[in-house]
Write an enzyme that holds these catalytic residues in place. Structure first.
Site, PDB file in Angstrom:
ATOM      1  N   HIS A   1       0.839  -1.196   0.000  1.00  0.00           N
ATOM      2  CA  HIS A   1       0.000   0.000   0.000  1.00  0.00           C
ATOM      3  C   HIS A   1       0.884   1.260   0.000  1.00  0.00           C
ATOM      4  CE1 HIS A   1      -3.159  -2.642   2.088  1.00  0.00           C
ATOM      5  NE2 HIS A   1      -3.750  -2.214   1.005  1.00  0.00           N
TER       6      HIS A   1
ATOM      7  N   CYS B   1      -2.093   0.129   9.888  1.00  0.00           N
ATOM      8  CA  CYS B   1      -3.250  -0.670   9.426  1.00  0.00           C
ATOM      9  C   CYS B   1      -4.166  -1.136  10.544  1.00  0.00           C
ATOM     10  CB  CYS B   1      -2.832  -1.922   8.680  1.00  0.00           C
ATOM     11  SG  CYS B   1      -1.208  -1.976   8.038  1.00  0.00           S
TER      12      CYS B   1
HETATM   13  C1  CIR Z   1      -3.492  -7.900   3.242  1.00  0.00           C
HETATM   14  O1  CIR Z   1      -2.691  -8.432   2.470  1.00  0.00           O
HETATM   15  O2  CIR Z   1      -4.467  -7.296   2.841  1.00  0.00           O
HETATM   16  C2  CIR Z   1      -3.243  -7.990   4.731  1.00  0.00           C
HETATM   17  N1  CIR Z   1      -2.662  -9.252   5.062  1.00  0.00           N
HETATM   18  C3  CIR Z   1      -2.348  -6.864   5.180  1.00  0.00           C
HETATM   19  C4  CIR Z   1      -2.996  -5.520   5.098  1.00  0.00           C
HETATM   20  C5  CIR Z   1      -2.152  -4.440   5.654  1.00  0.00           C
HETATM   21  N2  CIR Z   1      -2.830  -3.208   5.614  1.00  0.00           N
HETATM   22  C6  CIR Z   1      -2.242  -2.048   5.381  1.00  0.00           C
HETATM   23  O3  CIR Z   1      -1.052  -1.980   5.088  1.00  0.00           O
HETATM   24  N3  CIR Z   1      -3.014  -0.981   5.394  1.00  0.00           N
END
Ligand code: CIR
Length: 252
Positions: free
Chosen positions: A160, A247
């Site tokens: 992201h 997150c």
């Molecule tokens: C994913 O791959 O969507 C989750 N395992 C990790 C999301 C992390 N979120 C973020 O960086 N905002």
């Protein structure tokens, strides 16, 4: 300034979430302890934290930031880019609706909150594997109607935008080398993390305190120059799931 945060407990199945990290399987007890410490830190910094229960079918749901974007005026329910995570957004609605009127990102738009960095009245919106130009424009329109401006930023590296770029207060950003000097970020002073510490770009600003991931001494040293209080938290287990400090909460 933030007064509240929404978090969600990781579920027993959290290790079944999406990840690109090849570092072994994360440990549930350690994850819970690290999540508790995270919530505790937000509370100690004065935030009222609502901690939601795990969402059984959605092992990544404790990364609440991807499912919504909060501003002073509106809560925007996203349409997560990963199909496996799409249902997380609707599940946030009742909680969000207690605090703000709702707006929604609709198909064909795709958008993860992890790609959105709002600084004052300007939003930087990453176009990544998870967020497409349609999603960015839909969010941009919702924000413009409320007096914000926005810029789309290509995210060629990292999951992201906020995996690589975060706000440090004032005109200061922390960025990885891939984003350093980008035209879209030219209005900001940039602290560039060492290539060996790219994960440390995921810094969480809470009302003038910087929360940093533990174990990145070079970055910590650079941040100390800002003169802000710094707290560090172990995020080893979330990191194995491609996640980090920003997150795991929605701040507002
Ligand atoms: C994913 O791959 O969507 C989750 N395992 C990790 C999301 C992390 N979120 C973020 O960086 N905002």
């Amino acid at each position: 300034m933030f007064t509240r945060a929404i978090c969600r407990k990781p579920g027993l199945n959290f290790s079944h979430g999406l990840t690109t990290v090849q570092g072994g399987k994360p440990d549930y007890a350690r994850m819970m302890a690290q999540h508790d410490a995270y919530v505790d830190t937000l509370q100690k910094l004065g935030l009222q934290v609502e901690v939601l229960e795990p969402l059984g079918e959605f092992p990544d749901a404790y990364f609440v930031e991807d499912a919504a974007i909060m501003t002073a005026e509106v809560a925007i329910v996203t349409r997560p880019g990963a199909k496996a995570r799409r249902g997380e957004a609707a599940a946030m609605e009742p909680t969000l609706a207690k605090h703000r009127p709702l707006a929604r990102i609709e198909a064909p738009g795709k958008l993860d909150g992890g790609d959105v960095l709002i600084i004052g009245r300007h939003a930087l919106i990453g176009i990544s594997e998870r967020s497409n130009p349609e999603g960015a424009s839909m969010l941009g329109e919702i924000l413009e109607e409320r007096g914000y401006t926005w810029t789309a930023v290509p995210v060629a590296e990292g999951l992201h935008f906020k995996s690589s770029v975060n706000w440090l207060g004032g005109k200061n950003l922390i960025v990885t080398e891939d984003f350093a000097g980008m035209d879209e970020l030219e209005d900001f002073r940039q602290i560039v993390v060492d290539p060996a510490e790219t994960y440390a770009a995921n810094v969480l600003w809470i009302n003038g305190t910087l929360i940093v991931p533990a174990g990145f001494p070079k970055t910590r040293k650079k941040l100390e120059a800002l003169g802000l209080p710094i707290l560090s938290l172990d995020t080893s287990e979330a990191r194995l799931m491609d996640g980090g400090l920003t997150c795991m909460s929605l701040r507002f």
